[in-house]
Design an enzyme around this catalytic site. Structure first.
Site, PDB file in Angstrom:
ATOM      1  N   TYR A 141       0.820  -1.213   0.000  1.00 33.41           N
ATOM      2  CA  TYR A 141       0.000   0.000   0.000  1.00 33.41           C
ATOM      3  C   TYR A 141       0.858   1.270   0.000  1.00 33.41           C
ATOM      4  O   TYR A 141       0.401   2.330  -0.393  1.00 33.41           O
ATOM      5  CB  TYR A 141      -0.946   0.036   1.210  1.00 33.41           C
ATOM      6  CG  TYR A 141      -2.060  -0.989   1.166  1.00 33.41           C
ATOM      7  CD1 TYR A 141      -2.159  -1.907   0.117  1.00 33.41           C
ATOM      8  CD2 TYR A 141      -2.998  -1.057   2.165  1.00 33.41           C
ATOM      9  CE1 TYR A 141      -3.165  -2.857   0.094  1.00 33.41           C
ATOM     10  CE2 TYR A 141      -4.022  -2.003   2.146  1.00 33.41           C
ATOM     11  CZ  TYR A 141      -4.086  -2.900   1.111  1.00 33.41           C
ATOM     12  OH  TYR A 141      -5.085  -3.845   1.078  1.00 33.41           O
ATOM     13  N   LYS A 186       3.022 -15.372   2.574  1.00 35.97           N
ATOM     14  CA  LYS A 186       2.936 -16.119   1.319  1.00 35.97           C
ATOM     15  C   LYS A 186       4.371 -16.470   0.930  1.00 35.97           C
ATOM     16  O   LYS A 186       4.879 -16.089  -0.133  1.00 35.97           O
ATOM     17  CB  LYS A 186       2.215 -15.247   0.261  1.00 35.97           C
ATOM     18  CG  LYS A 186       1.916 -15.933  -1.055  1.00 35.97           C
ATOM     19  CD  LYS A 186       0.825 -16.960  -0.986  1.00 35.97           C
ATOM     20  CE  LYS A 186       0.606 -17.610  -2.343  1.00 35.97           C
ATOM     21  NZ  LYS A 186      -0.188 -18.845  -2.272  1.00 35.97           N
ATOM     22  N   ASP A 219      -3.423 -18.019   1.723  1.00 38.15           N
ATOM     23  CA  ASP A 219      -4.571 -18.626   1.025  1.00 38.15           C
ATOM     24  C   ASP A 219      -5.234 -19.693   1.894  1.00 38.15           C
ATOM     25  O   ASP A 219      -6.462 -19.754   1.997  1.00 38.15           O
ATOM     26  CB  ASP A 219      -4.172 -19.169  -0.354  1.00 38.15           C
ATOM     27  CG  ASP A 219      -2.807 -19.824  -0.364  1.00 38.15           C
ATOM     28  OD1 ASP A 219      -2.084 -19.750   0.650  1.00 38.15           O
ATOM     29  OD2 ASP A 219      -2.449 -20.431  -1.384  1.00 38.15           O
ATOM     30  N   ASP A 243      -5.538  -6.637   5.747  1.00 37.15           N
ATOM     31  CA  ASP A 243      -6.717  -5.885   5.310  1.00 37.15           C
ATOM     32  C   ASP A 243      -7.813  -6.858   4.876  1.00 37.15           C
ATOM     33  O   ASP A 243      -8.983  -6.742   5.260  1.00 37.15           O
ATOM     34  CB  ASP A 243      -6.292  -4.983   4.136  1.00 37.15           C
ATOM     35  CG  ASP A 243      -7.308  -3.920   3.815  1.00 37.15           C
ATOM     36  OD1 ASP A 243      -8.263  -3.742   4.600  1.00 37.15           O
ATOM     37  OD2 ASP A 243      -7.162  -3.254   2.771  1.00 37.15           O
ATOM     38  N   ASP A 247     -11.433  -8.228   7.153  1.00 34.48           N
ATOM     39  CA  ASP A 247     -12.813  -8.096   6.664  1.00 34.48           C
ATOM     40  C   ASP A 247     -13.486  -9.467   6.654  1.00 34.48           C
ATOM     41  O   ASP A 247     -14.664  -9.603   6.987  1.00 34.48           O
ATOM     42  CB  ASP A 247     -12.842  -7.482   5.261  1.00 34.48           C
ATOM     43  CG  ASP A 247     -13.137  -5.991   5.316  1.00 34.48           C
ATOM     44  OD1 ASP A 247     -12.758  -5.369   6.326  1.00 34.48           O
ATOM     45  OD2 ASP A 247     -13.757  -5.458   4.374  1.00 34.48           O
TER      46      ASP A 247
END
Ligand code: NAD
Length: 362
Positions: A141, A186, A219, A243, A247
């Site tokens: 970001y 990851k 994942d 992020d 959610d």
């Protein structure tokens, strides 16, 4: 105690829900004999309209002076052109960065009375009590961005120091709870994730030998979070993965309107805000769920002001309002819904008993 609290209502339902948070903080101050001073400033779209900037200097200076910041939400259709030079979210990113708030802490503890509001089966949710710690000021970001007619790129970069500080924060939190920490990355694909994994392993091994660390690929974590959420306690991850996972985790609680967050740094100042956005679809109608903001005010009491009993009193009052079935429209389709005011009043009305019960427990 004396504390300066900066209130940044922002846009949409922000002013409605921060008013609820302030009402509860005023009540806490009165009950416990504290002197809280509230200052209000602009951020986001409201600030762009008034000053042309999403984070005016006056707001940043007030945040730097404050002991803690209570924030509503920013954004809305009026400012949603993705090509606009100034956008409301820039105000959020900039204030977090300026205050050095690198750890976003999001507790997820579904309440028994609202299990039915979650799309996940109730038996999977019982006993879930986890906290996601998301790195907040690094990663993709904030990396350099390029755009041409034929391609675009976003650079993902992490330094060892950025990883160390957020992992230490999460490991400390894990130590104060069950001692279990899950780090999400990851590492099978990304170099930044391989660094993340190496640094996390070293910090926990050398500084938190009592903390049990496991690594999880993002994942599979996305899947496990829904399939066996009870298996997790403290989860630490980088900015973008956090992020998305937070959610997803919000669905465990049934509504965005129930989940608080704290953005913390090395000092005691922090920004406390509900995880939901400005909900322009319901703004100005007096029906927004104020519980997430009230619970954010509880986190403010705990983390910035060190007022643990007061924080527990607020959390208990919200739990009891939910137990009593005081549901805003996002939480029920089967009974008349409570307004923002009614839900806030239900919390205030329970504080006498809740605070007394917390005092007895101590
Ligand atoms: P949102 O969280 O604002 O709303 C999603 C849905 O949840 C909507 O149907 C909304 O009515 C409902 N909802 C959210 N909070 C609620 C509450 N307290 N009570 C009852 N219902 C609630 O997300 P969105 O619609 O994707 O975004 C709207 C705006 O908010 C956008 O401009 C977005 O950029 C911004 N946003 C801001 C933040 C922030 O300030 N931290 C976070 C997310 C989105």
């Amino acid at each position: 105690m004396h504390a300066n609290i900066l209130v940044l209502p922002g846009d949409g339902i922000g002013p409605e829900v921060t008013a609820a948070g302030v009402a509860v903080l005023r009540s806490v101050a009165e009950r416990y004999g504290h002197d809280f001073h509230f200052e209000e400033q602009l951020i986001g779209g409201a600030a762009i309209d008034a000053t042309g900037q999403p984070l005016p200097d006056a707001t940043l200076q007030a945040a730097q002076r404050a002991d803690a910041v209570l924030l509503g939400a920013v954004g809305g259709p009026k400012w949603s052109d993705p090509n606009a030079k100034v956008r409301p979210e820039q105000g959020l990113l900039a204030i977090r960065k300026a205050l050095g708030l690198f750890a976003n802490v999001r507790p997820v503890k579904p309440h028994s009375a609202t299990l039915g509001a979650s799309p996940i089966k109730a038996h999977l949710l019982q006993g879930v009590d986890l906290i996601v710690v998301r790195e907040l000021t690094g990663g993709i970001y904030f990396g350099d961005k390029t755009r041409s007619n034929s391609d675009a790129s976003d650079l993902c970069r992490y330094s060892v120091a950025e990883i160390e500080r957020v992992v230490r924060h999460a490991a400390q939190l894990a130590r104060s709870r069950s001692g279990k920490l899950t780090s999400v990355d990851k590492a099978n694909v990304l170099e930044t994730s391989r660094l993340w994994r190496d640094v996390t392993t070293r910090v926990v091994r050398d500084e938190f030998p009592d903390v049990q660390l496991e690594h999880q690929l993002v994942d599979s974590m996305a899947m496990h979070l829904l399939a066996k959420p009870r298996a997790y306690d403290v989860i630490v991850t980088e900015n973008m993965f956090g992020d998305i996972l937070t959610d997803e985790a919000s669905m465990l609680a049934g509504s965005l309107g129930l989940l608080p967050s704290a953005s913390l740094g090395a000092g005691t100042n922090g920004i406390y805000e509900p995880i939901h956005g400005s909900a322009p679809d319901i703004a100005g109608r007096g029906i927004a769920n104020p519980y997430a903001t009230i619970l954010s005010a509880a986190l403010l009491l705990r983390h910035s002001l060190g007022l643990e009993a007061e924080a527990q009193c607020v959390e208990k009052s919200v739990a009891e309002a939910l137990d009593a079935g005081v549901f805003t429209a996002d939480l029920t389709t089967t009974q008349p819904a409570a307004s923002t005011h009614a839900a806030t009043d239900a919390v205030l009305a329970r504080m006498d008993l809740a605070c007394a019960a917390v005092a007895l427990r101590d």
